[in-house]
Every structure is written in structure tokens, then in C-alpha cells.
Design an enzyme around this catalytic site. Structure first.
Site, PDB file in Angstrom:
ATOM      1  N   ASP A 130      -2.919   2.108  -6.118  1.00 55.32           N
ATOM      2  CA  ASP A 130      -3.174   0.794  -5.876  1.00 55.32           C
ATOM      3  C   ASP A 130      -4.300   0.337  -5.233  1.00 55.32           C
ATOM      4  O   ASP A 130      -4.683   0.184  -4.130  1.00 55.32           O
ATOM      5  CB  ASP A 130      -2.013   0.186  -5.015  1.00 55.32           C
ATOM      6  CG  ASP A 130      -1.879  -1.453  -4.612  1.00 55.32           C
ATOM      7  OD1 ASP A 130      -2.925  -2.282  -5.464  1.00 55.32           O
ATOM      8  OD2 ASP A 130      -0.940  -1.796  -4.259  1.00 55.32           O
ATOM      9  N   SER A 133      -4.878  -2.921  -3.204  1.00 53.19           N
ATOM     10  CA  SER A 133      -4.420  -3.001  -1.814  1.00 53.19           C
ATOM     11  C   SER A 133      -5.301  -2.166  -1.028  1.00 53.19           C
ATOM     12  O   SER A 133      -5.797  -2.746   0.129  1.00 53.19           O
ATOM     13  CB  SER A 133      -2.992  -2.102  -1.681  1.00 53.19           C
ATOM     14  OG  SER A 133      -1.960  -3.116  -1.932  1.00 53.19           O
TER      15      SER A 133
END
Length: 383
Positions: A130, A133
């Protein structure tokens, strides 16, 4: 299996898509890794470190891309630069596709399989992949550091023989990954922190970090979140009440940090010119959404703008890149975790599983066409 890591050509980009650590891991999977000379310079990684990890150093982008099976980049490479890449090669990067449909068409024309890392689904399996993030976390931290630097005063309360220094008041607007890290950082530095978000579930997160949650907590607010955890659109009446509460709160703040983004759409305007005018001289707004139009009406991309009433509005671009070494390390690990799933460990070749949910979610182009459903023509309704 040949992996290419080029120099980033975007003017503000300081990150690199591989590190000596991930180069070693790719080589361990049977890959030959070629890094363009100077690719890691802005992240503090000299060519010698890549060479020591086993990478080959290429003098030019053309030599770097030649016959590559996989291209790792931070920003979407220009189609012209990919001329020497093998047809069917995987290009893995932050693609920034919305509003850049012509560039996607050009990318598709090169015959590569382009994967947009920002489309990685937020599921347990993909947490290590990710990039949103990992990079937002750094942006939230850096926003507080930049805001404190521009504020020019101490953040914590200090009791001195010469008198007491009051703690700075910091307001975080948007409690996603960046907002939560901003809260935590501001609290560690001793500020009095408040935060707001339209999702009721974030209240507990805010308070767990020692900050105070700010919202009009009426019945509508309690129902403002879908079963999937996303925010519902609020009524005009609620929006007006929340705006009034926010406006009165902003006038008392020393630093305001905004983090609100909506995928594929311009950033929502959270701070009006009137709100800015209500703030004290010397106060600071750090707009992390400035690349998407900004949450503050007066934000200017790439500038620290000082208003007539002495408020500084910080509009730095590529905020994670202001921590280039750390950002590159995390980004490179995200890419390795994803690309590793595309490699046959026994045959040591690229073997993309087109039915993999991660591949389906991130694949932008294949076989000369743009294939992601978000960029397909809308069908006309039948009569």
C-alpha cells in the site's frame, strides 16, 4: 528476467523506486537489475551502493530500459522513454491516471502492461504493498515539521524563569493515515491538538492519540458512515453547522493541517478565504492536498504564500519526497512486495496471474489498450 530502475524525470521527484535492499531481494529471485546512473542520488543512495548490492549501472535511460521485462518507477514514465522496453513488459509505478487519459493512451501504445500502485486494494494481503499509506504516513509527519518550522515559535508549553510559553494549538482536518500521523507527531512535540473528520469512527482514533475530536455530533453525524467504513454525503444543513463550528475553531488555531483527498476528484475546499482572514498573524496552514487543487482556497502549489494578514499557507509539492531517503525505502519495499507475486520462483521468470485480485485492481494497460474499468467509455442508456 531483467528489471530496470530509471532516473525520475519529474522536476519535484526526489524518490527512487528501488534501494540496495530490494535490489538484493530481486537478484535473489533470479533477476538482473539495471539502475540508471544517479537514480538514487536525491535519496542519498550513490551508484556504488547499488553496484555493491549486485545491480548494473547504466549511463542512459535508453540503456536502462533496453529489453527490460519489468520497469520500476516512482512516477509514470513517459511513453517515448519506453521505446526500448520489451513488449508485454510490466511497468509498475504511481500512474496518476485521473485527468491524464491521453498519457494513458500513449502508455498503452507502447505495448506494456502498466500497473497503478495507487489502485492497490486495501485488503489484508496487500497491506505491505500500500503505497498510499506508506507515503501518507510520512506526509503527515512532515506536515507538522514544516508547520512548526514556518510557525517560528515553540510548540510545547514551557515553564521558564522568564515566564511561561503557552503550548501551540494545532488543528488537523481529515483523519486518514496522514491525519493520524500528524496528530501523533504534534502530540509528541507537545502541542494542544484537535482534529475533525466526517466519519464517526475516527473519533475514537483521535482521542486514543490524546487529541480532542471536533464535530457537530448530532443524529445525522452518527449515521454518516457506510457499512464499508466510507463517509456518506451530509445534508446541506449539517454541512452549514459543521462549517460554522470549524470556522470559529480555526480562528483560534496556530497551525492548521489539511489532509482531505477524494480519489479521482479535486480536493474538497475546507478553508475559505474568510477563515484565513480570521486567523492571527504568524499562524500557519499546511495544505497536503495542494497537488489536487488544495483544501485551502488560497493555497498555491509549490509556494509558501503569506497573506495580507500575515498567515503563512504552505503548499509544498511531493511532501513525502521531502523525506526522500525514508520515502524511497518504504516505496521500494511496497513495490517489491507486489512484483514478487508476479515472479515464478522456480523458473525465475515473470509469470503474471491475470486472475489475481491485485492484478485486476491495478492493471491499467494491456495488449495496447487501456483496460482498467475506471477508464472505459460509459455505455449509453438504452431507450
Amino acid at each position: 528476467m531483467r528489471i530496470a530502475v530509471p532516473v525520475e524525470t519529474e522536476g519535484q521527484e526526489t524518490r527512487v523506486a528501488a534501494t540496495p535492499e530490494t535490489v538484493k531481494k530481486f537478484i535473489g529471485l533470479g533477476a538482473d537489475v539495471t539502475v540508471q546512473s544517479g537514480a538514487g542520488a536525491a535519496s542519498g543512495i550513490p551508484d556504488a551502493d547499488f553496484e555493491a548490492a549486485g545491480a548494473k549501472i547504466a549511463a542512459t535511460a535508453q540503456d536502462t530500459f533496453a529489453n527490460a521485462d519489468i520497469v520500476l518507477a516512482v512516477r509514470r514514465p513517459q511513453a517515448a522513454a519506453l521505446a526500448g522496453v520489451a513488449r508485454g513488459a510490466a511497468v509498475v509505478a504511481t500512474m496518476d491516471p485521473y485527468g491524464n487519459e491521453a498519457a494513458l493512451t500513449g502508455l498503452a501504445g507502447t505495448g506494456v502492461n502498466a500497473f497503478a500502485m495507487e489502485f492497490m486494494p486495501r485488503i489484508t494481503r496487500a497491506q505491505s504493498m500500500d503505497i498510499l499509506s506508506s507515503q501518507a504516513n510520512l506526509a503527515g509527519y512532515r506536515a507538522v515539521i514544516d508547520g512548526a518550522s514556518e510557525y517560528g515559535r515553540a510548540l510545547p508549553m514551557m515553564m521558564t524563569a522568564a515566564g511561561t510559553v503557552p503550548a501551540a494549538r494545532i488543528f488537523i482536518m481529515g483523519v486518514g493515515v496522514a491525519g493520524l500521523q500528524a496528530i501523533a507527531t504534534a502530540r509528541r512535540l507537545g502541542a494542544i491538538v484537535t482534529a475533525t473528520d466526517v466519519r464517526p469512527a475516527t473519533k475514537e482514533q483521535v482521542e486514543s492519540l490524546g487529541a480532542k475530536f471536533l464535530a457537530v455530533e448530532d443524529e445525522e453525524f452518527q449515521q454518516a458512515q457506510t457499512a464499508g467504513g466510507y463517509a456518506k454525503e451530509m445534508s446541506k444543513d449539517y454541512q452549514a453547522k459543521q462549517a460554522a463550528l470549524t470556522a470559529s475553531h480555526i480562528a483560534k488555531q496556530d497551525i492548521v493541517i489539511t489532509t482531505a483527498l477524494i480519489p479521482g476528484r479535486p480536493a474538497p475546499k475546507l478553508i475559505s478565504a474568510d477563515m484565513v482572514r480570521s486567523m492571527r498573524p504568524g499562524s500557519v496552514i499546511v495544505d497536503l492536498a495542494v497537488e489536487r487543487g488544495g483544501n485551502c482556497e488560497l493555497a498555491r502549489p509549490g509556494e509558501v504564500y503569506v497573506t495580507d494578514n500575515g498567515v503563512k499557507i504552505v503548499g509544498h509539492l511531493n511532501v513525502p519526497g521531502r523525506l526522500a531517503a525514508t520515502a524511497s525505502s518504504l516505496y521500494a519495499k511496497n513495490l517489491f512486495a507486489f512484483v514478487e507475486t508476479m515472479i515464478d520462483k522456480e523458473k525465475k521468470t515473470v509469470a503474471i496471474n491475470w486472475d489475481d485480485e491485485l492484478v485486476k485492481a491495478t492493471l491499467l494497460t494491456r495488449d495496447g489498450a487501456v483496460v482498467h474499468p475506471n477508464f472505459q467509455p460509459k455505455s449509453e442508456p438504452t431507450a
